[in-house]
Design a protein around this motif. Structure first.
Motif, PDB file in Angstrom:
ATOM      1  N   LEU A  37       0.825  -1.208   0.000  1.00 30.46           N
ATOM      2  CA  LEU A  37       0.000   0.000   0.000  1.00 30.46           C
ATOM      3  C   LEU A  37       0.863   1.264   0.000  1.00 30.46           C
ATOM      4  O   LEU A  37       0.572   2.233  -0.714  1.00 30.46           O
ATOM      5  N   ASP A  38       1.910   1.269   0.810  1.00 37.01           N
ATOM      6  CA  ASP A  38       2.776   2.438   0.861  1.00 37.01           C
ATOM      7  C   ASP A  38       3.556   2.619  -0.434  1.00 37.01           C
ATOM      8  O   ASP A  38       3.731   3.741  -0.919  1.00 37.01           O
ATOM      9  N   ALA A  39       4.041   1.505  -0.986  1.00 38.57           N
ATOM     10  CA  ALA A  39       4.879   1.592  -2.178  1.00 38.57           C
ATOM     11  C   ALA A  39       4.082   1.959  -3.429  1.00 38.57           C
ATOM     12  O   ALA A  39       4.645   2.513  -4.380  1.00 38.57           O
ATOM     13  N   ILE A  40       2.799   1.649  -3.448  1.00 39.02           N
ATOM     14  CA  ILE A  40       1.995   1.963  -4.631  1.00 39.02           C
ATOM     15  C   ILE A  40       1.617   3.447  -4.683  1.00 39.02           C
ATOM     16  O   ILE A  40       1.329   3.988  -5.760  1.00 39.02           O
ATOM     17  N   LEU A  41       1.648   4.121  -3.540  1.00 37.33           N
ATOM     18  CA  LEU A  41       1.175   5.504  -3.483  1.00 37.33           C
ATOM     19  C   LEU A  41       1.936   6.441  -4.410  1.00 37.33           C
ATOM     20  O   LEU A  41       1.318   7.207  -5.165  1.00 37.33           O
ATOM     21  N   HIS A  69       4.266  13.657  -7.558  1.00 36.64           N
ATOM     22  CA  HIS A  69       5.289  13.880  -6.538  1.00 36.64           C
ATOM     23  C   HIS A  69       4.946  15.071  -5.649  1.00 36.64           C
ATOM     24  O   HIS A  69       5.096  15.010  -4.426  1.00 36.64           O
ATOM     25  N   ALA A  70       4.475  16.158  -6.253  1.00 41.96           N
ATOM     26  CA  ALA A  70       4.164  17.363  -5.489  1.00 41.96           C
ATOM     27  C   ALA A  70       2.943  17.191  -4.591  1.00 41.96           C
ATOM     28  O   ALA A  70       2.696  18.022  -3.713  1.00 41.96           O
ATOM     29  N   ALA A  94      13.994  11.954 -11.139  1.00 38.69           N
ATOM     30  CA  ALA A  94      13.710  10.639 -11.713  1.00 38.69           C
ATOM     31  C   ALA A  94      12.262  10.549 -12.171  1.00 38.69           C
ATOM     32  O   ALA A  94      11.965  10.000 -13.249  1.00 38.69           O
ATOM     33  N   ARG A  95      11.352  11.078 -11.398  1.00 42.39           N
ATOM     34  CA  ARG A  95       9.937  11.045 -11.780  1.00 42.39           C
ATOM     35  C   ARG A  95       9.674  11.931 -12.985  1.00 42.39           C
ATOM     36  O   ARG A  95       8.887  11.582 -13.873  1.00 42.39           O
TER      37      ARG A  95
END
Length: 431
Positions: free
Chosen positions: A134-138, A144-145, A420-421
């Protein structure tokens, strides 16, 4: 208050408006959080009724700790190696099965104690698998902002369930029994699972390695090298270990001659957090996240100290609300630091480590508070833990200058993730 003032107070809804997957996860999470908080109250209360022991209630934290450590770390590696959507779905279904076991045990003529501990351990393991995904998918589904705003909205969701769930649990258990609380929890898992099916797939990177001890160690080594991140973990563990006396609430309510206040005690912490989340528009303007984490953790300990000293139940509830508000400020900026500075290929493993920092502490805190209460008294356990928390945070501030100096505007790690994003977005547009 003018329009500008309202924007500084009201939560930023841009992640909700811009991301369909965020809306889906948020709504499904609200449903299942509500049910989970019913069980959160019902389970320790049932252990108390069956055993009459504060140590037995505190032992729930000990039973949950080992599965949380093992599966939190391994779950983080799974989140980097497999489709995060599938991990979320599978663990949600399994958590629903645990709620069913609790319901069936409660319907027995003589409910057994050991299934309660088994259910607590299994739930802890499943959360260890699900939470890193759940945390990694956010960061994949939110710009990013908008990560600070998303963290605040996710916390608000948890807090709405955390306020309504415990408050309703006290009424349900008193008038309809424990089995009703477990039955509603089961129903919320079914609804949440059906909603989560709408999520888009979230496959791993094409070069992602299979889960291994080496991969887990790579994530741990990265966390160790990042002293600012390491500081957020340490601060949270200290705060929860020494000033999280939630296992004592059933006994504290009795000692205050206010058994009716039990549900309100459980609801007070998330209510305080909800007040911060609902007025979190200011958070995106804070850049010294490490300093905010330290000050908020010290405030948490101080408020718990007062809650343990005062003898009026309404004052106890008030300072529990203040504690919850401080905890939310700390959690909001910890989450922002992690999401803005951790590379995508390590997010799952770092989320697993982060899960340990904010979950292992509360489990150990339950054991500590129950043990100290059995040796001294309930109130002594509460106020002494708060004082030690404040002292521990002060020591960490002196020992971890990089956490104190962290600034999102100048952090090289935040800049690298941001670039990177941007590069990934440009590549998608060109493709």
């Amino acid at each position: 208050m003018g329009a500008r003032g309202c924007l500084l107070v009201l939560p930023d809804l841009s992640p909700w408006r811009d991301s369909r997957d965020f809306r889906t996860l948020w709504t499904a999470g609200l449903i299942t959080t509500f049910g989970s908080f019913l069980t959160f109250v019902a389970l320790p209360l049932q252990v108390k009724e069956l055993t009459g022991s504060a140590a037995a209630v505190g032992a729930l934290g000990a039973v949950e700790l080992v599965p949380l450590i093992v599966f939190g770390l391994y779950g983080g590696a799974l989140a980097d190696a497999f489709d995060r959507r599938r991990l979320i779905l599978g663990s949600e279904a399994a958590l629903g099965a645990v709620a069913l076991v609790l319901l069936l045990n409660t319907l027995l003529p003589q409910p057994m104690v050991w299934p309660l501990y088994a259910a607590a351990a299994l739930s802890s393991a499943l959360v260890g698998v699900q939470r890193p995904a759940l945390d990694a998918i956010l960061p994949r589904i939110v710009a990013h902002a908008q990560l600070s705003a998303a963290a605040a909205l996710n916390s608000l969701r948890w807090q709405v369930g955390g306020v309504a769930g415990p408050a309703l649990a006290g009424i349900l258990i008193a008038y309809a029994g424990l089995e009703t609380a477990y039955a509603i929890d089961l129903a919320t898992f079914v609804l949440s699972l059906l909603m989560t099916l709408r999520l888009a797939p979230s496959p791993p990177a094409h070069d992602a390695a299979k889960p291994s001890l080496r991969g887990i160690w790579e994530g741990a080594r990265y966390a160790w090298c990042r002293k600012d991140l390491l500081g957020t973990y340490a601060v949270d563990v200290v705060a929860m270990l020494f000033a999280f006396p939630i296992a004592l609430f059933p006994f504290l309510a009795d000692e205050l001659d206010a058994p009716w206040s039990l549900g309100l005690m459980y609801a007070a912490l998330p209510f305080g957090s909800m007040l911060v989340s609902a007025t979190s528009g200011w958070s995106s303007r804070v850049h010294r996240h490490g300093l905010a984490v330290l000050l908020a953790a010290a405030g948490w300990g101080a408020a718990m100290t007062v809650a343990g000293v005062v003898r009026n139940v309404w004052l106890v509830l008030l300072f529990l609300v203040v504690s919850g508000a401080c905890d939310m400020v700390s959690g909001l900026f910890r989450s922002t630091m992690w999401n803005q500075t951790v590379p995508d290929e390590l997010r799952g493993r770092l989320a697993g480590i982060e899960l340990l920092s904010f979950s292992a502490g509360p489990q150990l805190g339950q054991v500590r508070s129950g043990s100290v209460a059995s040796l001294t008294s309930v109130r002594t356990s509460v106020w002494s833990g708060g004082l030690v928390c404040v002292a521990g945070v002060a020591l960490l501030a002196a020992a971890l200058p990089k956490l104190l100096a962290y600034d999102a505007r100048t952090s090289e790690h935040a800049r690298a993730v941001r670039e990177a994003r941007q590069g990934a977005a440009e590549a998608e547009e060109q493709a």
